[in-house]
Design a protein around this motif. Structure first.
Motif, PDB file in Angstrom:
ATOM      1  N   SER A 236       8.181   0.476   0.621  1.00 38.65           N
ATOM      2  CA  SER A 236       7.030   1.116  -0.014  1.00 38.65           C
ATOM      3  C   SER A 236       5.717   0.363   0.156  1.00 38.65           C
ATOM      4  O   SER A 236       4.654   0.908  -0.153  1.00 38.65           O
ATOM      5  N   THR A 269       3.269   3.108  -0.891  1.00 34.56           N
ATOM      6  CA  THR A 269       3.841   4.456  -0.926  1.00 34.56           C
ATOM      7  C   THR A 269       5.090   4.430  -1.773  1.00 34.56           C
ATOM      8  O   THR A 269       6.222   4.358  -1.258  1.00 34.56           O
ATOM      9  N   ARG A 275       0.464   7.996  -2.507  1.00 28.50           N
ATOM     10  CA  ARG A 275       0.089   7.064  -1.433  1.00 28.50           C
ATOM     11  C   ARG A 275      -1.256   6.440  -1.764  1.00 28.50           C
ATOM     12  O   ARG A 275      -2.205   7.136  -2.154  1.00 28.50           O
TER      13      ARG A 275
END
Length: 508
Positions: A236, A269, A275
């Motif tokens: 992420s 993310t 995002r």
């Protein structure tokens, strides 16, 4: 197809090439949708020239606007074109004719190797952020002009397995507006994006050289080279760093427009719906910041962005407006409005109601100067089963990087410092209520402020619109609308304008 070729002969070479490419071979297997349209409108305004109250004059306006909508979405060609020829008749002044064109195309000429992008547009734009602001092309004032834009961009793109994806591009752009603007740019660029197989660090190399030809200035060359390295910390979070060198040979009134630059940033993310990308860096004009964030739920979508860059009037005309909101509404309303054409039209009307003063609420005022632009935007839409609410907040600061003397033709000798440093802020709200399967109500409100930080002048513009739409049959729709506009300025010239109208649109 004949209509398209005639349109392209009138000043859109990029679209001309796309029409040629859409012949058998490129457009094989593509379904074409060509829809002639006719819009009839009768309206009344109590202030035709957007003048102060003691000079306001009412007038009835009759519009006849034939047009055509063209679209195709094939494996090798995607094209959308909307053209309108607007014949306007007035009761107290000579008739007038306007054109509106919005066309975009992409063609794959040689699979995995050669491609072509093209754009063309004709629209009425406000010349200055100060003074009367035009939101209805049927009205008239001295602060508006017809702008014609066109661009064509052939490029080579190929994926070299295990090495990189390479894109070699040529980009030609032209923006013109009578004797006020005439700017051409020619750019060549090379971009290499490393192939790491989706694992570990990656790299991106970009080289670009642009030649700017403004009819009012000497030619300017802009060169840029940048290398970006990125590294994913986990699924992420990823970090990136950019280093490069730029050189721009316009005659700057402050820092020399060249030197090394660098950026550090990261991308977060946490889920497919969220995002955030942020960075901090340094360029020849000082420290820079950037932010790009989005958040999406089943019935809600928000975007937040901030950027700083050197820009021009010409460059802003060709900047691509983010289409995240329209894409969100397209997917969200798929079951509510199954007809693709009606759904697209509903989305366009809805977004136009909430964004009446420009693509971001602020005016891309005419100038031959180079500006440092700092822009922040917040946009969101919330939708229920029968309604949608959109909000757009924007702030744009521009600081002149070149002498104001080159704008003497646009501003006059006594107004040259007006645009040395400007700040524009705007708030736009749009609400759509789908009353039935065939009818809807649209309400829009906007308030914008333009301020010259060098002279102290401040102009404010507010608008409130209401429209009712009704689909009478599969090919006929009708609408009625009301409008109230206010303008105030510390330099005088305040006015109010009220308008009412009714339209009938027929698709053949």
């Amino acid at each position: 197809m004949v209509i398209m070729i005639k349109l392209c002969r009138r000043g859109a070479p990029g679209l001309t090439m796309l029409v040629v490419l859409s012949m058998p071979g490129v457009a094989t297997g593509a379904a074409w949708d060509i829809t002639p349209t006719l819009r009839l409108r009768e309206s009344y305004t109590d202030n035709m020239n957007l003048a102060p109250p003691d000079q306001a004059r009412g007038q009835f306006i009759t519009e006849v606007a034939p047009g055509v909508l063209v679209s195709t979405d094939g494996p090798r060609l995607q094209l959308t074109l909307a053209y309108t020829l607007q014949q306007v008749a007035y009761t107290r002044r000579p008739d007038r004719r306007n054109q509106q064109l919005d066309a975009n195309g992409h063609a794959a000429l040689l699979a995995d190797w050669l491609f072509l992008d093209a754009r063309a547009g004709i629209s009425q734009q406000n010349v200055s952020a100060f003074g009367p602001q035009l939101i209805d092309p049927a009205l008239s004032n001295r602060n508006s002009s017809t702008v014609r834009t066109q661009s064509i961009s052939p490029y080579l793109r190929h994926y070299f397995r295990g090495l990189a994806t390479a894109v070699l591009r040529y980009d030609y752009q032209h923006a013109a507006s009578g004797g006020l603007l005439d700017v051409r740019s020619r750019a060549a660029s090379l971009q290499l994006t490393g192939d790491n197989g989706g694992r570990g660090a990656n790299w991106d190399l970009s080289l670009q050289r642009t030649q700017m030809d403004d009819a009012a200035l000497a030619p300017v060359t802009l060169s840029n080279a940048a290398l970006t390295l990125s590294y994913p910390l986990n699924s992420s979070v990823a970090l990136f760093a950019t280093a490069g060198y730029e050189k721009q040979d316009y005659h700057s009134a402050s820092a020399q427009p060249q030197g090394r630059f660098g950026t550090l940033g990261g991308v977060w993310t946490p889920s497919p719906r969220t995002r955030v990308s942020a960075s901090i860096g340094h360029r020849f004009f000082g420290q820079t910041y950037a932010l790009d964030a989005s958040y999406r739920l089943r019935s809600m979508f928000w975007t937040l962005s901030y950027n700083e860059d050197i820009t021009t009037t010409h460059g802003e005309f060709f900047s691509v407006r983010p289409d995240a909101l329209s894409d969100f509404l397209w997917d969200l309303w798929a079951t509510r409005i199954p007809d693709p054409q009606l759904r697209l039209k509903t989305i366009q009307v809805f977004l136009a109601i909430s964004q009446m003063l420009g693509k971001d609420g602020n005016v891309n005022f005419f100038s031959h100067r180079y500006y440092l632009q700092k822009q922040g935007q917040l946009s969101g839409v919330y939708s229920t089963a029968r309604s949608a609410l959109a909000v757009h907040l924007s702030r744009t600061d521009r600081s002149g990087q070149t002498t104001n003397a080159i704008d003497s033709v646009l501003l006059g000798p006594d107004q040259l410092s007006l645009t040395d440093h400007t700040r524009q802020t705007s708030l736009q709200i749009g609400w759509n209520w789908r009353m039935s399967a065939r009818g809807g109500l649209n309400v829009g409100a906007s308030h914008a402020r333009a301020r010259s930080l060098t002279t102290g002048r401040e102009d404010r513009n507010s608008a409130l619109t209401l429209s009712l739409t009704r689909q009478l049959s599969s090919r006929v729709s009708a609408s009625a609308d009301l409008r109230h506009v206010r303008h105030t300025s510390s330099a005088g010239g305040a006015y109010r304008e009220n308008g009412v109208g009714a339209s009938l649109i027929v698709s053949f």
